[in-house]
Design an enzyme around this catalytic site. Sequence first.
Site, PDB file in Angstrom:
ATOM      1  N   LYS A 289       0.793  -1.224   0.050  1.00 25.52           N
ATOM      2  CA  LYS A 289       0.139  -0.095   0.063  1.00 25.52           C
ATOM      3  C   LYS A 289       0.955   1.157  -0.036  1.00 25.52           C
ATOM      4  CE  LYS A 289      -3.701   2.482   0.002  1.00 25.52           C
ATOM      5  NZ  LYS A 289      -4.717   2.401   1.022  1.00 25.52           N
TER       6      LYS A 289
ATOM      7  N   LYS B 233      -0.700  11.784   5.548  1.00 21.23           N
ATOM      8  CA  LYS B 233      -0.476  10.640   6.393  1.00 21.23           C
ATOM      9  C   LYS B 233       0.352   9.535   5.817  1.00 21.23           C
ATOM     10  CE  LYS B 233      -3.416   7.793   7.088  1.00 21.23           C
ATOM     11  NZ  LYS B 233      -3.771   6.209   6.758  1.00 21.23           N
TER      12      LYS B 233
END
Length: 286
Positions: A170, A238
């Site tokens: 990811k 983030k």
Amino acid sequence: MRIGFIGLGVMGEPMVRHLRGAGHELALWARRPEAAAALVAEGVPLCATPAALAARSEVVITIVTASADVDGLAFGPDGLAEGFAPGSIHVDMSTIAPATARSLAARYAERGIGWVDAPVSGGGQGARDATLAIMAGAEDRTLARVRPLLAALGKRIVHIGPPGAGQVAKACNQMIMVSTIQACAEAVSLASAHGVDVAAVREALMGGSAASKVLEVMGAKMVERDFAAGVEARLHHKDFAILMDEAARLGAPLPVAGQVWQQLNALMHAGWGRDDTAGLLRVLQR
């Protein structure tokens, strides 16, 4: 199966509906009970604590914001670990640090509880269409048990490796995607500086080797100067914090990602974190 679900945002609510449609028995926990109101009105039970949710579930799926959120849900007060029976499984579909995923897997293993990190790509539309790409980090037997659940949510499920490996994939996904958003912003900025029709430039590029899903979707938002959030830029910020921390820890050179990281920092400093990441164009043009 008896499934618990935590994280009823843009992606979570349609995921719950797909799981119910596949015949599974769902229950919920929500930090803000109002987030669960629509599903509760349809008869889905809302539990008082994560521990209570885990106690009635064979599998709990979480999709929340950050590493600390998942850790707190798992091992905080009244956390999932307090309610899980041995043999239960926690499937986390959030985007968190690989080290956090590995740590949670190890702590759960001491209690006989399974772990799958299964972050996704595809956003809200992919969740609504059940076409998410799912990157799984898990032991073979654990993933095999929950694969039918994941199949109700996505079209492509790839077992990357052991716990934590899904989060590595990811991070790579986010690095490529957001770097491409930055490249689109620079292309639109250059075309604008020349005074040419940026919509026509995008249309031309979509017919050539520069074509991509990012140029299709984010390029259109930039042309239209539509900065309303699809995915809030603060979430990509983030995600980049995770991958840049991993790069520093491993000594892995990421020169392009490093530049994009600084552009995301500038976007956040400008106060645009809750707008779309297409706002990287505004960073260039302010």
